[in-house]
Design a protein around this motif. Structure first.
Motif, PDB file in Angstrom:
ATOM      1  N   HIS A  98      36.958 -71.402 -28.338  1.00 10.34           N
ATOM      2  CA  HIS A  98      37.665 -70.564 -29.273  1.00 10.34           C
ATOM      3  C   HIS A  98      38.506 -69.587 -28.145  1.00 10.34           C
ATOM      4  CE1 HIS A  98      38.578 -67.114 -31.871  1.00 10.34           C
ATOM      5  NE2 HIS A  98      38.352 -67.850 -32.605  1.00 10.34           N
ATOM      6  N   CYS A  99      37.928 -68.731 -27.387  1.00  9.55           N
ATOM      7  CA  CYS A  99      38.338 -67.898 -26.694  1.00  9.55           C
ATOM      8  C   CYS A  99      39.731 -68.616 -25.778  1.00  9.55           C
ATOM      9  CB  CYS A  99      37.440 -67.182 -25.586  1.00  9.55           C
ATOM     10  SG  CYS A  99      36.217 -66.112 -26.320  1.00  9.55           S
ATOM     11  N   ALA A 100      39.671 -69.489 -25.627  1.00 11.29           N
ATOM     12  CA  ALA A 100      40.725 -70.169 -24.254  1.00 11.29           C
ATOM     13  C   ALA A 100      41.887 -70.182 -25.717  1.00 11.29           C
ATOM     14  CB  ALA A 100      40.347 -71.551 -24.393  1.00 11.29           C
ATOM     15  N   SER A 101      41.761 -70.315 -26.697  1.00 16.25           N
ATOM     16  CA  SER A 101      43.116 -70.134 -27.719  1.00 16.25           C
ATOM     17  C   SER A 101      43.341 -68.803 -28.263  1.00 16.25           C
ATOM     18  CB  SER A 101      42.765 -71.193 -28.848  1.00 16.25           C
ATOM     19  OG  SER A 101      42.766 -72.539 -28.393  1.00 16.25           O
ATOM     20  N   PHE A 102      42.515 -67.900 -28.484  1.00 12.70           N
ATOM     21  CA  PHE A 102      42.609 -66.682 -29.352  1.00 12.70           C
ATOM     22  C   PHE A 102      42.042 -65.584 -28.797  1.00 12.70           C
ATOM     23  CE2 PHE A 102      41.688 -70.226 -32.280  1.00 12.70           C
ATOM     24  CZ  PHE A 102      42.934 -70.247 -32.870  1.00 12.70           C
ATOM     25  N   MET A 103      41.570 -65.489 -27.433  1.00 16.55           N
ATOM     26  CA  MET A 103      41.234 -64.247 -26.762  1.00 16.55           C
ATOM     27  C   MET A 103      42.323 -63.286 -26.511  1.00 16.55           C
ATOM     28  SD  MET A 103      38.725 -63.552 -23.545  1.00 16.55           S
ATOM     29  CE  MET A 103      37.112 -63.260 -24.470  1.00 16.55           C
ATOM     30  N   THR A 104      42.390 -61.886 -26.703  1.00 13.69           N
ATOM     31  CA  THR A 104      43.203 -61.046 -26.661  1.00 13.69           C
ATOM     32  C   THR A 104      43.589 -60.681 -25.193  1.00 13.69           C
ATOM     33  OG1 THR A 104      41.797 -59.152 -26.698  1.00 13.69           O
ATOM     34  CG2 THR A 104      43.056 -59.784 -28.771  1.00 13.69           C
ATOM     35  N   ASP A 178      34.647 -69.191 -13.110  1.00 12.00           N
ATOM     36  CA  ASP A 178      35.439 -70.592 -13.672  1.00 12.00           C
ATOM     37  C   ASP A 178      35.448 -70.626 -14.948  1.00 12.00           C
ATOM     38  OD1 ASP A 178      35.215 -71.292 -11.048  1.00 12.00           O
ATOM     39  OD2 ASP A 178      33.482 -72.522 -11.194  1.00 12.00           O
ATOM     40  N   ILE A 179      34.533 -69.970 -15.662  1.00 12.41           N
ATOM     41  CA  ILE A 179      34.755 -70.061 -17.264  1.00 12.41           C
ATOM     42  C   ILE A 179      35.773 -68.835 -17.382  1.00 12.41           C
ATOM     43  CG2 ILE A 179      33.788 -68.891 -19.287  1.00 12.41           C
ATOM     44  CD1 ILE A 179      30.806 -69.698 -18.071  1.00 12.41           C
ATOM     45  N   LEU A 184      41.524 -68.331 -19.309  1.00 17.44           N
ATOM     46  CA  LEU A 184      42.706 -67.621 -18.882  1.00 17.44           C
ATOM     47  C   LEU A 184      43.952 -68.765 -19.031  1.00 17.44           C
ATOM     48  CD1 LEU A 184      44.361 -65.103 -17.818  1.00 17.44           C
ATOM     49  CD2 LEU A 184      43.919 -66.198 -15.340  1.00 17.44           C
ATOM     50  N   LEU A 185      43.467 -70.134 -18.543  1.00 16.24           N
ATOM     51  CA  LEU A 185      44.473 -71.142 -18.669  1.00 16.24           C
ATOM     52  C   LEU A 185      44.581 -71.865 -19.781  1.00 16.24           C
ATOM     53  CD1 LEU A 185      43.688 -72.520 -15.130  1.00 16.24           C
ATOM     54  CD2 LEU A 185      45.555 -70.875 -15.622  1.00 16.24           C
ATOM     55  N   GLU A 190      37.400 -77.451 -20.991  1.00 19.04           N
ATOM     56  CA  GLU A 190      36.927 -76.951 -19.676  1.00 19.04           C
ATOM     57  C   GLU A 190      35.942 -75.757 -20.045  1.00 19.04           C
ATOM     58  OE1 GLU A 190      36.548 -77.528 -15.484  1.00 19.04           O
ATOM     59  OE2 GLU A 190      36.521 -78.607 -17.386  1.00 19.04           O
ATOM     60  N   ALA A 191      36.637 -74.778 -20.839  1.00 21.43           N
ATOM     61  CA  ALA A 191      35.767 -73.461 -21.028  1.00 21.43           C
ATOM     62  C   ALA A 191      34.460 -73.832 -21.684  1.00 21.43           C
ATOM     63  CB  ALA A 191      36.389 -72.608 -21.750  1.00 21.43           C
ATOM     64  N   GLU A 192      34.492 -74.465 -22.772  1.00 17.74           N
ATOM     65  CA  GLU A 192      33.336 -75.142 -23.520  1.00 17.74           C
ATOM     66  C   GLU A 192      32.246 -75.563 -22.474  1.00 17.74           C
ATOM     67  OE1 GLU A 192      31.761 -77.228 -27.634  1.00 17.74           O
ATOM     68  OE2 GLU A 192      33.747 -77.773 -26.958  1.00 17.74           O
ATOM     69  N   ARG A 193      32.845 -76.709 -21.934  1.00 22.76           N
ATOM     70  CA  ARG A 193      32.091 -77.661 -20.827  1.00 22.76           C
ATOM     71  C   ARG A 193      31.319 -76.672 -19.751  1.00 22.76           C
ATOM     72  NH1 ARG A 193      31.882 -79.467 -15.815  1.00 22.76           N
ATOM     73  NH2 ARG A 193      33.912 -78.787 -15.292  1.00 22.76           N
TER      74      ARG A 193
END
Length: 214
Positions: A98-104, A178-179, A184-185, A190-193
């Protein structure tokens, strides 16, 4: 006058409850009350200098958080540990995606700070940064149910977090980095994995520590 007295009594009760809760929790978390220790309400009330009622309430709260079971400090089994981490892997894996799409931007900056402190800080600072790293990611979901579930597990999570930090689990901070990079990217997969892998590594490290202590 009576109303003011009632309010003061309520405030005193809340203060005594918080005092008892923090006293018992901290003694468990720093190892003064060892696993398996039976908690005696009268003795604790005497030590803290309060009545038994707030002690009883704080024990009930710590039972909900998983630190106490049947008035004894928990001595988690392998299976207990696996169950706790199964929940974390599911929820925090989702949270990282979720953070990979919505983190501020603001949360991303704080996340990077946690990674940096993890690389340079002393043990207490690393402990705090590790805690905040995971809290930021779960908090960024803005999902009150998910935040509440993790929050209710915080005390027991803290016990195992201490194990991985104090016993210096290899690659702990590199995995955080790495997370962070995957988030950030905007790479959700990848973030979930990486988060799931990170928590699985924590679980295996804790299980190995438990084995060596038996």
């Amino acid at each position: 006058m009576i109303r003011e007295t009632i309010i003061l009594v309520k405030k005193d009760n809340v203060h005594a409850y918080v005092q008892a809760y923090e006293y018992i929790r901290d003694r468990i978390l720093n190892g003064e009350l060892e696993r398996g220790t039976k908690l005696v309400e009268e003795r604790l009330a005497e030590e803290i200098g309060i009545s038994r009622t707030p002690v009883r309430e704080s024990i009930r709260k710590l039972e909900q958080e998983g630190l106490i079971k049947q008035k004894r400090v928990v001595n988690p089994s392998d299976m207990d540990l696996r169950h706790i981490f199964q929940v974390r892997i599911l929820l925090e894996g989702f949270a990282a995606r979720h953070c990979a799409s919505f983190m501020t931007e603001e949360a991303l900056v704080k996340l990077k700070e946690c990674v940096d402190i993890g690389s340079t800080g002393n043990t207490e600072e690393v402990m705090s940064a590790n805690n905040e790293f995971h809290d930021i990611i779960v908090g960024a979901t803005n999902n009150p149910m998910m935040i509440d579930i993790i929050d209710r597990m915080q005390s027991i999570i803290y016990l195992f977090r201490k194990t991985v930090v104090y016993h210096k689990r290899p690659f702990l901070i590199e995995e955080h980095h790495d997370i962070y990079k995957a988030i950030l990217l905007h790479n959700g997969d990848e973030a979930e994995r990486l988060m799931k892998e990170h928590l699985q590594n924590d679980l295996e490290f804790c299980l190995n520590r438990m084995e060596t202590q038996h």
